[in-house]
Motif scaffolding. Structure first.
Motif, PDB file in Angstrom:
ATOM      1  N   ILE A 429       0.848  -1.205   0.000  1.00 48.88           N
ATOM      2  CA  ILE A 429       0.000   0.000   0.000  1.00 48.88           C
ATOM      3  C   ILE A 429       0.885   1.258   0.000  1.00 48.88           C
ATOM      4  CG2 ILE A 429      -1.736   1.315   1.314  1.00 48.88           C
ATOM      5  CD1 ILE A 429      -2.858  -1.245  -0.017  1.00 48.88           C
ATOM      6  N   ALA A 430       1.973   1.213   0.766  1.00 43.70           N
ATOM      7  CA  ALA A 430       2.892   2.370   0.808  1.00 43.70           C
ATOM      8  C   ALA A 430       3.502   2.630  -0.567  1.00 43.70           C
ATOM      9  CB  ALA A 430       3.992   2.121   1.837  1.00 43.70           C
ATOM     10  N   ALA A 431       3.620   1.565  -1.375  1.00 39.16           N
ATOM     11  CA  ALA A 431       4.178   1.732  -2.729  1.00 39.16           C
ATOM     12  C   ALA A 431       3.085   2.045  -3.757  1.00 39.16           C
ATOM     13  CB  ALA A 431       4.930   0.459  -3.129  1.00 39.16           C
ATOM     14  N   GLY A 432       1.873   2.318  -3.287  1.00 36.37           N
ATOM     15  CA  GLY A 432       0.775   2.669  -4.203  1.00 36.37           C
ATOM     16  C   GLY A 432       0.205   1.463  -4.916  1.00 36.37           C
ATOM     17  N   GLY A 433       0.311   0.282  -4.280  1.00 39.93           N
ATOM     18  CA  GLY A 433      -0.089  -0.945  -4.979  1.00 39.93           C
ATOM     19  C   GLY A 433      -1.403  -1.533  -4.526  1.00 39.93           C
ATOM     20  N   SER A 434      -1.628  -2.788  -4.947  1.00 36.44           N
ATOM     21  CA  SER A 434      -2.861  -3.513  -4.631  1.00 36.44           C
ATOM     22  C   SER A 434      -2.513  -4.840  -3.960  1.00 36.44           C
ATOM     23  CB  SER A 434      -3.642  -3.779  -5.924  1.00 36.44           C
ATOM     24  OG  SER A 434      -4.615  -4.798  -5.705  1.00 36.44           O
ATOM     25  N   ILE A 435      -3.297  -5.211  -2.936  1.00 39.03           N
ATOM     26  CA  ILE A 435      -3.040  -6.477  -2.225  1.00 39.03           C
ATOM     27  C   ILE A 435      -3.588  -7.667  -3.001  1.00 39.03           C
ATOM     28  CG2 ILE A 435      -3.022  -5.329   0.015  1.00 39.03           C
ATOM     29  CD1 ILE A 435      -5.783  -6.795   0.497  1.00 39.03           C
ATOM     30  N   SER A 436      -4.296  -7.422  -4.101  1.00 45.57           N
ATOM     31  CA  SER A 436      -4.716  -8.526  -4.965  1.00 45.57           C
ATOM     32  C   SER A 436      -4.594  -8.105  -6.415  1.00 45.57           C
ATOM     33  CB  SER A 436      -6.156  -8.951  -4.695  1.00 45.57           C
ATOM     34  OG  SER A 436      -6.479  -9.999  -5.594  1.00 45.57           O
ATOM     35  N   ALA A 437      -3.588  -8.638  -7.098  1.00 49.33           N
ATOM     36  CA  ALA A 437      -3.392  -8.249  -8.496  1.00 49.33           C
ATOM     37  C   ALA A 437      -4.278  -9.070  -9.418  1.00 49.33           C
ATOM     38  CB  ALA A 437      -1.933  -8.435  -8.878  1.00 49.33           C
ATOM     39  N   GLU A 438      -4.352 -10.396  -9.188  1.00 50.62           N
ATOM     40  CA  GLU A 438      -5.145 -11.207 -10.115  1.00 50.62           C
ATOM     41  C   GLU A 438      -5.936 -12.326  -9.467  1.00 50.62           C
ATOM     42  OE1 GLU A 438      -2.483 -12.757 -13.135  1.00 50.62           O
ATOM     43  OE2 GLU A 438      -1.447 -14.043 -11.729  1.00 50.62           O
ATOM     44  N   HIS A 439      -5.627 -12.735  -8.272  1.00 54.88           N
ATOM     45  CA  HIS A 439      -6.334 -13.884  -7.678  1.00 54.88           C
ATOM     46  C   HIS A 439      -7.639 -13.516  -7.005  1.00 54.88           C
ATOM     47  CE1 HIS A 439      -2.294 -16.275  -7.471  1.00 54.88           C
ATOM     48  NE2 HIS A 439      -2.823 -16.240  -8.684  1.00 54.88           N
ATOM     49  N   GLY A 440      -7.871 -12.245  -6.745  1.00 49.18           N
ATOM     50  CA  GLY A 440      -9.106 -11.828  -6.087  1.00 49.18           C
ATOM     51  C   GLY A 440      -8.938 -11.771  -4.566  1.00 49.18           C
ATOM     52  N   ILE A 441     -10.072 -11.621  -3.884  1.00 48.59           N
ATOM     53  CA  ILE A 441     -10.076 -11.434  -2.432  1.00 48.59           C
ATOM     54  C   ILE A 441     -10.542 -12.712  -1.732  1.00 48.59           C
ATOM     55  CG2 ILE A 441     -11.108 -10.115  -0.540  1.00 48.59           C
ATOM     56  CD1 ILE A 441      -9.110  -8.498  -2.249  1.00 48.59           C
ATOM     57  N   GLY A 442     -11.642 -13.308  -2.222  1.00 46.60           N
ATOM     58  CA  GLY A 442     -12.150 -14.539  -1.628  1.00 46.60           C
ATOM     59  C   GLY A 442     -12.358 -14.393  -0.136  1.00 46.60           C
ATOM     60  N   GLN A 443     -12.046 -15.486   0.621  1.00 48.86           N
ATOM     61  CA  GLN A 443     -12.110 -15.357   2.076  1.00 48.86           C
ATOM     62  C   GLN A 443     -10.735 -15.078   2.661  1.00 48.86           C
ATOM     63  OE1 GLN A 443     -13.180 -19.130   4.133  1.00 48.86           O
ATOM     64  NE2 GLN A 443     -13.477 -19.939   2.083  1.00 48.86           N
ATOM     65  N   MET A 444      -9.704 -15.350   1.856  1.00 48.02           N
ATOM     66  CA  MET A 444      -8.343 -15.188   2.373  1.00 48.02           C
ATOM     67  C   MET A 444      -7.992 -13.725   2.650  1.00 48.02           C
ATOM     68  SD  MET A 444      -5.020 -16.821   0.615  1.00 48.02           S
ATOM     69  CE  MET A 444      -3.644 -15.800   0.280  1.00 48.02           C
ATOM     70  N   LYS A 445      -8.443 -12.821   1.793  1.00 46.77           N
ATOM     71  CA  LYS A 445      -7.978 -11.433   1.919  1.00 46.77           C
ATOM     72  C   LYS A 445      -9.091 -10.466   2.325  1.00 46.77           C
ATOM     73  CE  LYS A 445      -4.159 -11.813  -1.321  1.00 46.77           C
ATOM     74  NZ  LYS A 445      -3.573 -11.309  -2.565  1.00 46.77           N
ATOM     75  N   ARG A 446     -10.237 -11.009   2.762  1.00 49.88           N
ATOM     76  CA  ARG A 446     -11.360 -10.126   3.051  1.00 49.88           C
ATOM     77  C   ARG A 446     -11.016  -9.134   4.165  1.00 49.88           C
ATOM     78  NH1 ARG A 446     -17.351 -11.379   5.012  1.00 49.88           N
ATOM     79  NH2 ARG A 446     -16.201 -12.070   6.841  1.00 49.88           N
ATOM     80  N   GLY A 447     -10.408  -9.635   5.228  1.00 49.58           N
ATOM     81  CA  GLY A 447     -10.045  -8.757   6.329  1.00 49.58           C
ATOM     82  C   GLY A 447      -8.992  -7.743   5.911  1.00 49.58           C
ATOM     83  N   GLU A 448      -8.028  -8.189   5.129  1.00 50.97           N
ATOM     84  CA  GLU A 448      -6.967  -7.292   4.690  1.00 50.97           C
ATOM     85  C   GLU A 448      -7.494  -6.232   3.716  1.00 50.97           C
ATOM     86  OE1 GLU A 448      -4.697  -7.396   6.972  1.00 50.97           O
ATOM     87  OE2 GLU A 448      -3.052  -7.369   5.527  1.00 50.97           O
ATOM     88  N   LEU A 449      -8.482  -6.622   2.899  1.00 48.89           N
ATOM     89  CA  LEU A 449      -9.099  -5.625   2.006  1.00 48.89           C
ATOM     90  C   LEU A 449      -9.726  -4.513   2.847  1.00 48.89           C
ATOM     91  CD1 LEU A 449     -10.084  -4.808  -0.920  1.00 48.89           C
ATOM     92  CD2 LEU A 449     -12.229  -5.934  -0.315  1.00 48.89           C
ATOM     93  N   ALA A 450     -10.487  -4.921   3.875  1.00 50.47           N
ATOM     94  CA  ALA A 450     -11.154  -3.919   4.723  1.00 50.47           C
ATOM     95  C   ALA A 450     -10.121  -3.086   5.485  1.00 50.47           C
ATOM     96  CB  ALA A 450     -12.104  -4.622   5.694  1.00 50.47           C
ATOM     97  N   ARG A 451      -9.060  -3.731   5.936  1.00 41.79           N
ATOM     98  CA  ARG A 451      -8.045  -3.020   6.743  1.00 41.79           C
ATOM     99  C   ARG A 451      -7.254  -2.011   5.924  1.00 41.79           C
ATOM    100  NH1 ARG A 451      -2.755  -3.142   8.202  1.00 41.79           N
ATOM    101  NH2 ARG A 451      -2.179  -4.781   6.752  1.00 41.79           N
ATOM    102  N   THR A 452      -6.954  -2.378   4.667  1.00 45.48           N
ATOM    103  CA  THR A 452      -6.045  -1.528   3.893  1.00 45.48           C
ATOM    104  C   THR A 452      -6.764  -0.587   2.918  1.00 45.48           C
ATOM    105  OG1 THR A 452      -5.817  -3.282   2.221  1.00 45.48           O
ATOM    106  CG2 THR A 452      -4.172  -3.240   3.979  1.00 45.48           C
ATOM    107  N   SER A 453      -8.101  -0.677   2.833  1.00 43.91           N
ATOM    108  CA  SER A 453      -8.810   0.159   1.843  1.00 43.91           C
ATOM    109  C   SER A 453      -9.331   1.443   2.466  1.00 43.91           C
ATOM    110  CB  SER A 453      -9.990  -0.613   1.250  1.00 43.91           C
ATOM    111  OG  SER A 453      -9.545  -1.735   0.550  1.00 43.91           O
TER     112      SER A 453
END
Ligand SMILES: Cc1cc2nc3c(=O)[nH]c(=O)nc-3n(C[C@H](O)[C@H](O)[C@H](O)COP(=O)(O)OP(=O)(O)OC[C@H]3O[C@@H](n4cnc5c(N)ncnc54)[C@H](O)[C@@H]3O)c2cc1C
Length: 488
Positions: A429-453
């Motif tokens: 995020i500090a580098a202006g990026g995305s925590i999911s480039a192509e695999h999506g969010i699913g259940q694995m990154k749901r919390g991280e999506l909410a935390r970093t968005s």
């Protein structure tokens, strides 16, 4: 068949099943636990769900009937294609409240038009079969990935899949000309007409692409085809730094518009593959810290992409930008190079547990990110080893942090991975990026999506979810929770 009396299954699900058995052929309803079992765990075997009912409709009308009934009985549905999600996206919840809605039986190619460069494929058409069908009419569907033998069109569209040809042709979003989908109230969105221009406000097709089954079910897609490859050149290059790799990519792009793939991997990834595949050989003799696999194609049979690649590599060698290089002398050798690249995930998995991150940053920032993020991880987590490999030209790498030797897998996945991933995602995020480039969010990154968005992004995602799926029945526990305090 009525739901077995001794089954203590959730009553709504039992009534839903009874209703469906009155309107669908028996083949569409699967209740045999042995047949359902393979579809209850994700590809990485990280998430285990439960479902007593798997529905396998044969056509769009049956999907509509299922979705309407689900809305009536309040039963959650988990759309599923090949179950090749890397983020637990198609694994049902563990409480058994949901039914799996499998699109695998819907595998008709509805249309193939070589002149228009279009295919209309149902959701269950496997990517490898789509490739074959396109080739049959002298065209190509220019997206491919390691799961091409199992991932079908519906899942590819729903995850906006990427793969190894994004550099030239874009992600699935750029290749979808139209979408047919059943929305959560059972209404049909018929967006298959391949319009070049369509300004009727919000674009429903694009809302559904990448929605990971949370806004409805994709039943078919109109897909863009391109001319077949008449000639290709595949080269393996050894070099010193990711910066050198990016400089080489820019040289190739200046020389050709047909750079299809430009994959970067570190020495450790190559070593892992060579240890994993007993018959594989290092493509070049030089023991360099970084390696690149580059592919350039041409649809003109008279073209000679190998000559172009040779010219660019000779100049790069002369300028000491690269250390060694070889151009595949045959299709078999080109395939052998690609086999090395495509075996990295499996090879690294065999070396022990790791925290995997499918991340992107702006392309120009990627070389620095790869070096600095790896150093930051190694310093922050002594004993672990961080490195990235993948689609440098897309600014997307798979950044893996491998567990310290002898780590207990349960402790690693339960306690350490969340800490490591949060650290990596903060760097992204500090580098202006995305925590999911192509695999999506699913259940694995749901919390991280909410935390970093940002609140703006999460507010809009939640509003869209509530508006299209007010009963919250589609793919529960994935992508976005409408409850702002729920960041699991
Ligand atoms: C070895 C391997 C390599 C891979 N390489 C890549 C890669 O390079 N690039 C990449 O992007 N991905 C890659 N993936 C991930 C995966 O293959 C893709 O995300 C693929 O698009 C998922 O398709 P699927 O049908 O198997 O999805 P599933 O796992 O069945 O589902 C994925 C998500 O899509 C939803 N979904 C599935 N079908 C539908 C539908 N018809 N309507 C609505 N929602 C639906 C599910 O609910 C879930 O949220 C790879 C996976 C593996 C196993």
């Amino acid at each position: 068949m009525n739901w077995p009396q001794d089954n203590d299954m959730i009553p709504a699900l039992a009534r839903f099943h009874d209703h469906l058995s009155g309107i669908l052929p028996p083949r569409a309803l699967v209740t045999d636990p042995e047949l359902i079992a393979p579809w209850l765990v994700d590809w990485r075997r990280r998430y285990h769900g439960h479902a007593d009912l798997m529905i396998e409709p044969a056509d769009t009308a049956q999907v509509q009937a299922v979705v309407r009934a689900a809305a009536t009985y309040g039963v959650p549905l988990v759309p599923q294609g090949g179950n090749s999600s890397m983020v637990g996206g198609a694994t049902p919840p563990a409480d058994g409240s949901a039914a799996i809605l499998s699109l695998r039986r819907m595998k008709r190619m509805r249309a193939l038009d070589a002149d228009a460069g279009l295919a209309v494929a149902e959701a269950g058409v496997i990517l490898a079969d789509l490739h074959d069908a396109a080739l049959y009419v002298g065209r190509r569907f220019p997206l491919t990935l390691g799961a091409r033998g199992s991932a079908p069109v519906g899942g590819l569209v729903s995850t906006n899949a990427g793969g190894t040809q994004v550099l030239r042709f874009g992600t699935m979003r750029g290749l979808v000309a139209g979408v047919e989908a059943v929305l959560p109230d059972g209404a049909l969105h018929d967006g298959l007409s391949p319009l070049k221009k369509d300004n009727r406000g919000y674009d429903l097709n694009h809302l559904l692409i990448g929605a990971e089954g949370t806004l409805g079910v994709i039943t078919a897609a109109a897909l863009r085809l391109v001319p077949t490859v008449a000639a290709r050149a595949v080269a393996w290059v050894a070099l010193g730094t990711p910066d050198d790799a990016l400089a080489l990519l820019r040289r190739f792009q200046a020389a050709s518009e047909a750079v299809e793939s430009f994959e970067l991997l570190p020495r450790e990834s190559l070593a892992a593959v060579l240890a994993y595949l007993p018959d594989a050989r290092a493509p070049v003799a030089a023991d360099a810290p970084w390696h690149v696999l580059v592919e350039i194609t041409d649809d003109d049979p008279a073209a000679n992409p190998a000559a172009l690649v040779e010219r660019v590599l000779a100049a790069a060698l002369h300028d000491a930008l690269i250390r060694d290089a070889t151009i595949a002398a045959s299709e078999a050798q080109a395939d052998a190079f690609w086999r090395i690249r495509e075996s990295i995930s499996d090879a690294e998995r065999a070396t022990g547990p790791a925290a995997q991150h499918d991340i992107s940053v702006p392309v120009e920032a990627m070389p620095r990110f790869m070096v600095e993020a790896a150093a930051a991880c190694d310093a922050r987590f002594p004993g672990m080893r961080a490195s990235g490999f993948g689609h440098l030209g897309d600014g997307n790498v798979h950044f893996h942090v491998r567990a310290a030797r002898g780590a207990d897998p349960a402790y690693w996945y339960g306690e350490q991975v969340p800490v490591v991933s949060a650290f990596v995602h903060d760097l992204v995020i500090a580098a202006g990026g995305s925590i999911s480039a192509e695999h999506g969010i699913g259940q694995m990154k749901r919390g991280e999506l909410a935390r970093t968005s940002s609140p703006a992004r999460m507010g809009a995602l939640r509003a869209i979810k509530r508006a299209l799926d007010p009963q919250l029945l589609f793919n529960p526990g994935k992508l976005v929770s409408v409850d702002p305090s729920d960041v699991r």
